[in-house]
Structures are given as structure tokens and as C-alpha cells.
Design a protein around this motif. Structure first.
Motif, short mmCIF file in Angstrom:
data_model
loop_
_atom_site.label_atom_id
_atom_site.label_comp_id
_atom_site.label_asym_id
_atom_site.label_seq_id
_atom_site.Cartn_x
_atom_site.Cartn_y
_atom_site.Cartn_z
N ASN A 100 3.64 -1.12 -0.85
CA ASN A 100 3.01 -2.02 0.42
C ASN A 100 1.99 -1.94 -0.11
O ASN A 100 1.05 -2.54 0.81
N LYS A 101 1.45 -1.08 -0.92
CA LYS A 101 -0.21 -0.78 -1.32
C LYS A 101 -0.49 -2.22 -2.35
O LYS A 101 -1.34 -2.50 -2.85
N GLU A 156 5.08 3.84 -6.65
CA GLU A 156 6.17 4.90 -5.66
C GLU A 156 5.38 4.45 -4.02
O GLU A 156 5.82 4.60 -3.40
N ASP A 157 4.60 3.08 -4.16
CA ASP A 157 4.62 2.77 -2.30
C ASP A 157 4.19 1.14 -2.77
O ASP A 157 3.36 0.59 -3.11
N PRO A 190 -5.52 5.59 1.87
CA PRO A 190 -5.07 3.55 1.66
C PRO A 190 -6.61 2.97 2.18
O PRO A 190 -7.12 2.10 1.74
N ALA A 230 -4.23 5.13 -3.78
CA ALA A 230 -3.07 5.98 -4.13
C ALA A 230 -3.24 7.08 -2.76
O ALA A 230 -2.15 7.47 -1.99
#
Lengths: 157, 655
Positions: free
Chosen positions: A42-43, A39-40, A123, A120
Motif C-alpha cells: 500500500n505504500k 512488506e506493504d 508512513p 516504512a
């Protein structure tokens, strides 16, 4: 020779069981982390931290293995000269980190997987997730400590 | 070193200066605006405007994100130290006039779609050409292969399935199969069947393991199509390159887009904050929290600009949820990072940041416990801090690492840890500095860890006592906190002798046990006061001694300081051992391998142990230390201020 064989089994169980715990724990956390990264991306960094957390049990197991091997080496005797009783003592001393490492690794992995979903949604709260994981790890640390203290009491002769 | 005192502030002003006032408050950045509006909503025009800015912001940011790939890549050093660009409000006006965000964003979207289309179509063309190469023996146009009565199908079979395919044609005398080519273990075969049995034949060939090549939409002979499509691949490349080139050209506007996205964000925040204002026809009421220390300056600044407004302040009322802002000196401030991972103090509670700082660094150093690793960590964090001048949250972390690394060097010197080199191999002057060798004598180090734990816990209880004293609760301070501290102090020699098997001289043991009993008696008697019912009070007071197990568990928890320190040392020794073995490889390979093992192994060990040292040091604060005196859970103070990400606004004379 049986004495030395027991010593080797003990060292192997310490590193092997604790390593299994870490492998299972990192695996569980890693699966959850991949889901969040889908989903992301960047995490990734924060999640890698969470995934790596259950990896310490394996290291503790390896530490125990080295301490057992070192102790034997420091006596400077032939493997065949290790009495069965001493071998059994090594085996027993190796169990705390092996067992605690295995179980705590799995559960720490589950806590870290849950922490991945925490990251999620929020953050900024990765630190709290880490702390939840560290509470589980205490018992691996105590297992290593128990092994070290027990090893201290083993003498030859 | 405390939680800032907060005031509730109300500003009542003439509606005419509303916008200017809001902009001023944002620049000042000292007020957290709370809801003053009665109807809770400023009207639909404001909502529309906020939405319009939100859309523009989104468009500018997506376009900037798309163009990022064409922008010059910043180096790592630039990324770490690079600050935002300075702009003036005149710059913004100019950029706003000459940049059509909607058009650029739309064009970026088109370019992205065009590049994707070219890529997809090219992949399709390449696949088609690859497939058609097997059918070049067919010289007729593909659309003329089937007739009114017969249908031609193109199939490919693995050689292993050839018999099954042949069997199909034997079963069906009206169908005919002709091998067109063979390549890569597959046969390419044209099948001709009557229209009425075409579907049945197709089904059977599929059953036999065939893969059908659909060509119904293709026009021309295979050779022609190959030529056509090969040419088209070139065209698609050129089209993609044109789009990329336009992207590279457009990338020049990216800094302007970033500046504008900041501008839109600012406009939106102004519109949104207005929803919290209470408005009448002629006046506007702004309400919020302000740190007491900022009040005077704000009032002065406002008085300089406007005369016709009224400012009222008051302290927080009972039950009002005042936000929490921490005030610490530059040395202590990095440790707020450790605190805020746990949570902020409640309003009116003590700020534990300066209290945890020394222990945190000490624990970190004990967990890492290697002078070599400490030196590497110190050097790295110093380089990032002073040479690259990194900013933001990482800066706080690096300041922690710098302090932790420096103390780790000291701990390493006293415990003889230098990259896992065994103490006997150290130069004599280094050996003399070793106070405890944890690998050889873990019990001694364990005692040190427990002692540090006792001190840490007593310190936590002492803080609780100080808090109670300050609140005037001196009975609680003396009979709960102080007595418990004395009891723990008295139990330390008893525990050392009884549980850890240490040697303590008999007189000390005698006084310690008598002292413990005496303090316990005082605790028991004074504990009764907490219940109105004397009997219940006595029972509860007795049960409170169960708390000793809690303190015992807390102290045991500090054993991790030893265990983690040992883990660092043992792994380092293991890495050295493996590298030593690698030197046995023939010729220079052995030394190269050993060097790599040393470098990567120690880097890995350092990273893993820094992570471990950090989280475990933090945990000892949160679980063992904080529960003695600290609740936490306060709300962060978030003043209304400008939230520029890419630019800073430079003041000019006219603005």
C-alpha cells in the motif's frame, strides 16, 4: 569543425552526466522502495514519489542541452563557423549541471533510499523525507542556474 | 489564525455514570484524555475485554478484506466521493444478533484455503500429466516395473547428452537402457539395473546430464493415471468454483462486517480509554486537554445530562506538554497541510499557516509558470473538488492545487508560457501581455526571483519582530530584528549593482552604502549588550555580521524559482519539437504519433513539474522562511473521539 564538436560534447556531457546521476539515484532509491513494498504494497504511491525525486537531474541536463542547441540555432550559422574558443566556452558552461547533476543525483538517491525506510516505519512522514531529498537537489538547481547564466554570456564573434 | 488556547480539564464523577460519561465524551470528541490513574492500570478484566474486542475486530476486518474481491467494484468516482454508510445503534444491535463474526471469519478462512488447495493440486496434476505423456508407451502399471532383483528408473536426456548416457550402459553390462519416446529435443529412457548397482547407475546417469522422473508413489499405467488426473483437474475446478460461489454469496454480509468492525473498534476504544481514568470505589476522575473554546459548550452539555459531577479547568502549567490544535478559516486551512509536513508549532508559538499561504502559492506558480499547464491543473482540481466532491486529505491537496493552478495561469500569461509554444507564434494580444520572457531574458527573471526572496525573508524577520514586540521585548525587536531588516534593505541595491551587474543610479548607491554602514554601526554597538563582559560582547557582536552570508545564501536559494520555471518551459518546447519531427512520418501515422507524443509528453512534464513545484515551494518555506521566526515541534491535539472508518452513527430519537 572543432568548435562545433566541442559544443556538441558540452551538450552531451550536460545531458549525459546529469542523466547518469538521475539513473543512479533513481536506481538506489528504487531498490530501497522495492524492499519496503515487499512488506506493504500500500505504500507504493508514496515510495514512487521518493524514487522519482532524483529523476529531476536528468531533466535539468536535458534543459541545458536544449538551451545550448537553441543558442547555436539562434545564431543561424554553419557548424563549421563555430570558433574553437566559443566551443570551449560551451563545453565549460555545460559542466556545472553535468557534474552537479551526477553527484547530487547519486546522493539524493541515497537520501531518498533512507527516506524509504523512514516511510516504512512512519508512513505519515513522507513529506519530511522529500524535504531531505530536496535539500540535496538544491545543488543540481544551482548547477543548472550556473550553466544558464554562463550560456548567457557566450557570444559569437 | 492561531494555535488554540488549551485548558487542562478534570472531571470528577460518580462511578455509576462512568460508562455513559465515557461514551458521551467520545461523541463530543473534544477532550484528549491523559493519564489520571495512579496505578496506571484499570485491572485485568478491562485488559481481557480490550483483547476480546481487538480479536473480534481483527476477525471482522480480515473476513471483510477477503470478501472484498467478491464485492461489487466501486467506480473511481464513487471511491473518491463515496462517504461512509449511515447506521443507527438499533441497526448495530440487529446486525450483532444476526451475524456470527467468528463463524463467518472461520468460513472465509476455509474458503480461502480450499481455493488455494484446488489451485495447487490442479497445477500438480497438470504437471504430472504433461510428464506422463512421454511414458504412455509403457503399458504396465508403474508400480510393477521394478522387481525383487531389478530396479527400473525413468530418465530423460537432452539429445546432446545421448552419447554420454549410452556410454554409461556400455560401461555397465548389467544395466540396460531402452528409449521409450522422443519429443522436443529430449529422449525419454527407461533404465533397468540390478538392485545392488541401481544407486551407482543413477549417479552416473545424473552425471551424464539426465533428469530422473520419480514415479514411486504412482499407481497404475501412465495412460490410466493420465485419465484419472485429467478427470481430477475437472473436479478441482468445480470445487474451486463452488468455493468461489460461496464466497460471492457470503460477500453480501461484507457491509455488515464493516459495520461490526466499526462497532468493535468503538467498544475497544471505550475500554482502552478507561485505563487512563483514576478510579476509587465510588468515583472516577477523568483528566485531559480541551480547547478553551470548547469548554463552555461541553460544560453545558454535561450539565444537561448529569448533576452530580464536578468539572475543574486550568491553564497549562510551566513545562506541561500542552497539545497543539490549529484554528484557521476555510481558505487558509488547506495550507495547514504544508505546515504539518514540517511540524506543528510549539504551544504558545505563532501559527505560520496564513503567513506562508500566499508565498507558497506564488512560488508554486512561478515554478510551474505555464498558463496551459495552470489551466489543466485548475480544471482537474476543480473537477475533483466540485464535481466529484472528494474528501479527506486529498481534498486539502486539491484545494492547494486549485489555488496554485489559478495563479500559474496568471504567471504563464505574464511570462508567455503556453504549452511551450514559442512567444513569436502567439497571437499579438497575448504577446503584448508578456512582461518577461524567461527563456530569452533569464537574468531579468532571476532578479525578480531574488527580489521575491528578499521580500519573503524580510517578511519572516518582520514576523519575528512582531512576536518580540508582542512579548514586550521592544529592545530586541528594534535593535536586532528591525536593524537587520534595514541592513538587508540597504544591501539590496549594493548587491544588485555589485554582484548581479545591474544599473543603479549613483545617489541611491551612495545613500545605500552610507545607510548600511550606519545601521551596521548601530547593530555593532547595541549587540554588545548581550554579554556581560564588554570585550567579549564586542567580539561576538562583530562576529554576528557573518550572518550576512547566511542571508545572502538564503536569497540565492530563490534562484530555483527561475530554474524550475525554465525547466518547465524548456521541456515543453522539447516535447513540441519532437512531435513536430514525428509529423514527418508517412501519411496519417505521423499525426497520430505527434498527437500521442504531445499528450503523453505534456502529461509527464506536468506531473514532474507539479511535484517539483510543490516540494521546492515547501522547501523555501521550511529552510529560508521558518528559520527566521519559527521553531515548531508541537504535539498534535488528538481528542478522544469515535474512529469509525466505514460507517457513521445516525442519531435516533431513543439513543
Amino acid at each position: 569543425m572543432l568548435g562545433f564538436a566541442l559544443l556538441v560534447i558540452g551538450a552531451a556531457l550536460a545531458a549525459g552526466l546529469a542523466g547518469c546521476g538521475s539513473a543512479l539515484g533513481c536506481g538506489i532509491a528504487g531498490m530501497a522502495a522495492s524492499g519496503v513494498v515487499s512488506e506493504d504494497p500500500n505504500k507504493f504511491g508514496r515510495l514512487l514519489l521518493l524514487q522519482a525525486l532524483p529523476g529531476t537531474q536528468g531533466i535539468y541536463g536535458l534543459v541545458a542541452l536544449f538551451m545550448i542547441v537553441n543558442k547555436f540555432a539562434s545564431w543561424g550559422i554553419e557548424p563549421s563557423a563555430v570558433p574553437v574558443r566559443t566551443g570551449l566556452e560551451f563545453l565549460g558552461a555545460a559542466l556545472p549541471i553535468g557534474l552537479a547533476g551526477l553527484v547530487s543525483g547519486v546522493y539524493q538517491g541515497k537520501v531518498c533510499a533512507a527516506a524509504c525506510s523512514l516511510v516504512a516505519k512512519r508512513p505519515g512522514e513522507v513529506g519530511k523525507g522529500l524535504v531531505f531529498g530536496v535539500v540535496v537537489e538544491t545543488y543540481a538547481v544551482l548547477g543548472l542556474l550556473a550553466t544558464i547564466l554562463l550560456l548567457q554570456r557566450i557570444t559569437i564573434g | 489564525m492561531s494555535v488554540s488556547r488549551m485548558l487542562k480539564i478534570q472531571i470528577l464523577a460518580h462511578a455509576a455514570i462512568k460508562d455513559a460519561l465515557a461514551a458521551f465524551l467520545r461523541e463530543a470528541g473534544v477532550i484528549e484524555v491523559t493519564d489520571a490513574s495512579v496505578d496506571g492500570f484499570a485491572g485485568s478484566s478491562a485488559a481481557d475485554e480490550a483483547e476480546r474486542y481487538a480479536r473480534l475486530l481483527e476477525r471482522a476486518e480480515t473476513a471483510a478484506a477477503y470478501l472484498e474481491r467478491y464485492a461489487p467494484k466501486p467506480t473511481l468516482a464513487e471511491r473518491l466521493s463515496g462517504g461512509p454508510v449511515e447506521v443507527t445503534s438499533a441497526d448495530i444491535e440487529r446486525i450483532l444478533a444476526e451475524t456470527d463474526v467468528e463463524r463467518i471469519a472461520g468460513r472465509c478462512q476455509e474458503l480461502e484455503a480450499e481455493i488455494r488447495r484446488c489451485r495447487d493440486e490442479k497445477a500438480w496434476a497438470i504437471d504430472l500429466v504433461r510428464e506422463l505423456r512421454h511414458w504412455t508407451a509403457i503399458e504396465r502399471p508403474l508400480e510393477s516395473l521394478s522387481t525383487e532383483r531389478c530396479e527400473t528408473q525413468l530418465w530423460s536426456f537432452a539429445d546432446a547428452a545421448a552419447d554420454a548416457a549410452a556410454a554409461v550402459f556400455e560401461r555397465r553390462p548389467h544395466a540396460h537402457g531402452e528409449t521409450v519416446s522422443r519429443a522436443g529435443g529430449r529422449a525419454y529412457l527407461a533404465a533397468i539395473a540390478l538392485r545392488e548397482e541401481a544407486n551407482a547407475v543413477a549417479e552416473e546417469l545424473k552425471q551424464a546430464g539426465g533428469a530422473r522422473f520419480a514415479f514411486e508413489k504412482l499407481r497404475g499405467s501412465p495412460a490410466e493415471i493420465i485419465e484419472r488426473e485429467s478427470g481430477r483437474a475437472g473436479e478441482l475446478d468445480a470445487a474451486a468454483e463452488r468455493a468461489e460461489a460461496e464466497g460471492r454469496e457470503t460477500a453480501a454480509v461484507r457491509p455488515r462486517l464493516l459495520a461490526l468492525s466499526d462497532h468493535f473498534r468503538e467498544r475497544r476504544s471505550l475500554v482502552e480509554v478507561e485505563r487512563h481514568f483514576h478510579r476509587t470505589e465510588r468515583t472516577v476522575l477523568i483528566e485531559g486537554w480541551i480547547r478553551a473554546v470548547d469548554r463552555r459548550r461541553l460544560e453545558k452539555e454535561i450539565a444537561k445530562r448529569w448533576g452530580d459531577l464536578e468539572i475543574m479547568t486550568r491553564g497549562p502549567l510551566e513545562g506541561e506538554d500542552a497539545p497543539v490544535s490549529l484554528e484557521n478559516g476555510p481558505r487558509v486551512r488547506p495550507f495547514e497541510f504544508v505546515l504539518t509536513l514540517y511540524g506543528r508549532p510549539l504551544y504558545g508559538e505563532i501559527d505560520p499557516t496564513p503567513l506562508l499561504a500566499p508565498f507558497f502559492v506564488l512560488f508554486f506558480a512561478l515554478c510551474l509558470s505555464d498558463a496551459g499547464y495552470g489551466a489543466v491543473l485548475t480544471a482537474l482540481s476543480a473537477f475533483l473538488l466540485f464535481k466529484l466532491r472528494i474528501r479527506g486529505g486529498v481534498r486539502n491537496l486539491m484545494q492547494l492545487m486549485l489555488a496554485g493552478g489559478a495563479l500559474t495561469i496568471a504567471v504563464g500569461v505574464f511570462t508567455g508560457g503556453y504549452f511551450g509554444v514559442s512567444p513569436e507564434k502567439l497571437p499579438p494580444f497575448m504577446q503584448r501581455l508578456v512582461v518577461i520572457d524567461p527563456l530569452a531574458d533569464p537574468m531579468k527573471m532571476l532578479n525578480v526571483a531574488f527580489l521575491i526572496g528578499v521580500v519573503h525573508i524580510l517578511f519572516g524577520m518582520g514576523i519575528k519582530m512582531a512576536v518580540n514586540l508582542r512579548a514586550g521585548l521592544w529592545i530586541d525587536a528594534v535593535f536586532d530584528d528591525l536593524c537587520w531588516m534595514l541592513l538587508i534593505v540597504a544591501l539590496v541595491p549594493l548587491g544588485y549593482a555589485g554582484i548581479l551587474g545591474g544599473r543603479v543610479s549613483p545617489p541611491i548607491l551612495f545613500y545605500a552604502s552610507r545607510g548600511a554602514l550606519a545601521v551596521a554601526a548601530v547593530l555593532f554597538v547595541t549587540g554588545i549588550r548581550k554579554e556581560r563582559n564588554r570585550f567579549l560582547g564586542a567580539v561576538k557582536s562583530l562576529l554576528r555580521f557573518y550572518g550576512i552570508t547566511g542571508y545572502f545564501g538564503d536569497v540565492l536559494s530563490y534562484a530555483r524559482l527561475l530554474a524550475l520555471g525554465l525547466a518547465t518551459g524548456a521541456i515543453a518546447i522539447a516535447i513540441n519539437g519532437i512531435a513536430q519531427m514525428a509529423t514527418g512520418l508517412p501519411a496519417i501515422a505521423g499525426y497520430v504519433a505527434a498527437g500521442l507524443i504531445l499528450l503523453l509528453g505534456h502529461a509527464f512534464n506536468l506531473v514532474v513539474n507539479i511535484l517539483g513545484a510543490f516540494v521546492h515551494s515547501a522547501r523555501l518555506q521550511y529552510l529560508e522562511f521558518f528559520n527566521k521566526f519559527f521553531t515548531g515541534g508541537g504535539r498534535e491535539f488528538r481528542p478522544f473521539r469515535s474512529e469509525r472508518r466505514y460507517t457513521v452513527l445516525r442519531k435516533t430519537v431513543d439513543s
